[in-house]
Design an enzyme around this catalytic site. Sequence first.
Site, PDB file in Angstrom:
ATOM      1  N   ASN A 109       0.850  -1.192   0.000  1.00 25.45           N
ATOM      2  CA  ASN A 109       0.000   0.000   0.000  1.00 25.45           C
ATOM      3  C   ASN A 109       0.885   1.241   0.000  1.00 25.45           C
ATOM      4  O   ASN A 109       2.003   1.230   0.511  1.00 25.45           O
ATOM      5  CB  ASN A 109      -0.892  -0.011   1.249  1.00 25.45           C
ATOM      6  CG  ASN A 109      -1.861   1.148   1.287  1.00 25.45           C
ATOM      7  OD1 ASN A 109      -2.513   1.453   0.278  1.00 25.45           O
ATOM      8  ND2 ASN A 109      -1.964   1.835   2.415  1.00 25.45           N
ATOM      9  N   HIS A 111       1.032   5.317   1.071  1.00 27.23           N
ATOM     10  CA  HIS A 111       0.362   6.254   1.986  1.00 27.23           C
ATOM     11  C   HIS A 111       1.127   7.577   2.028  1.00 27.23           C
ATOM     12  O   HIS A 111       2.360   7.574   2.150  1.00 27.23           O
ATOM     13  CB  HIS A 111       0.265   5.638   3.389  1.00 27.23           C
ATOM     14  CG  HIS A 111      -0.524   6.483   4.325  1.00 27.23           C
ATOM     15  ND1 HIS A 111      -1.901   6.578   4.261  1.00 27.23           N
ATOM     16  CD2 HIS A 111      -0.134   7.319   5.321  1.00 27.23           C
ATOM     17  CE1 HIS A 111      -2.321   7.414   5.194  1.00 27.23           C
ATOM     18  NE2 HIS A 111      -1.272   7.884   5.851  1.00 27.23           N
TER      19      HIS A 111
HETATM   20  C1  GRF Z   1      -2.217   8.952  -3.094  1.00 27.39           C
HETATM   21  O1  GRF Z   1      -1.866  10.126  -2.409  1.00 27.39           O
HETATM   22  C2  GRF Z   1      -2.093   7.762  -2.198  1.00 27.39           C
HETATM   23  O2  GRF Z   1      -1.035   7.873  -1.282  1.00 27.39           O
HETATM   24  C3  GRF Z   1      -3.394   7.801  -1.465  1.00 27.39           C
HETATM   25  O3  GRF Z   1      -4.332   8.148  -2.459  1.00 27.39           O
HETATM   26  C4  GRF Z   1      -3.700   8.956  -3.445  1.00 27.39           C
HETATM   27  C5  GRF Z   1      -3.978   8.375  -4.804  1.00 27.39           C
HETATM   28  O4  GRF Z   1      -3.621   9.240  -5.836  1.00 27.39           O
HETATM   29  N1  GRF Z   1      -3.643   6.567  -0.779  1.00 27.39           N
HETATM   30  P1  GRF Z   1      -3.706   8.762  -7.354  1.00 27.39           P
HETATM   31  O5  GRF Z   1      -5.104   8.181  -7.583  1.00 27.39           O
HETATM   32  O6  GRF Z   1      -2.628   7.744  -7.591  1.00 27.39           O
HETATM   33  O7  GRF Z   1      -3.505   9.995  -8.174  1.00 27.39           O
END
Ligand code: GRF
Length: 209
Positions: A109, A111
């Site tokens: 994952n 984050h």
């Molecule tokens: C990212 O900031 C990720 O860390 C979080 O959701 C966002 C997704 O962005 N969990 P994207 O859809 O890849 O542009």
Amino acid sequence: MYRVAVMVSGTGSNLQALIDNVHRNDKVDAQVVLVVCSKEDAPAIARAREAGIRAEVVTLDAHGGDRARRDGEVVRLLRLVAPDLVVMAGWMSIVTPVLLDAFPDQVINLHPSLLPAFPGLDAIGQALDWGVRLTGVTVHIAEEAVDGGPPILQEPVPVLHGDTRDSLGARIHGVEHRLLSRCVTLYAQGRIHRDPAHPRRMIVDDGGS
Ligand code: GRF
């Protein structure tokens, strides 16, 4: 070929980074072979299809709000492509052991904070509210506890005077794109393992970089 499945919910800029960086990296033979999206009409779906990658929508609503049943369908789709790695790249829904036990130590994952600081929703807003001088990005093993698994790669991002969610978010997303691409490349090269002596720690052979 190293087979990567990506789980998304929205914009898919991290999916795009994987398509752009990992597919075109001649040092590694890795491909995104499936995208699973939790929302109808998310821009991530179009990104996948434009790159010729199969994209499937699996919503919680379609499974009566039952996460375990929803994850059962995700697992069914993932098994069809036999992934080596499952990347949750902006998958905004809690997953259950139905998924995690089907692919032990293979689900990671992304984050937007330096975990264990600021788990859960709006990590960027949480960092701004707290007033920290440094936040960052974590790629970690997915576990049942939200944002709770062992970190694999982390990178700090300074919070600058006058930063807003947008300005800090833009710098964090830039780091996410690079860090996630590097993480998937290292996995595909067989350079990431759990430390047998310390199961909470990951061993990352990144050549000292
Ligand atoms: C990212 O900031 C990720 O860390 C979080 O959701 C966002 C997704 O962005 N969990 P994207 O859809 O890849 O542009």
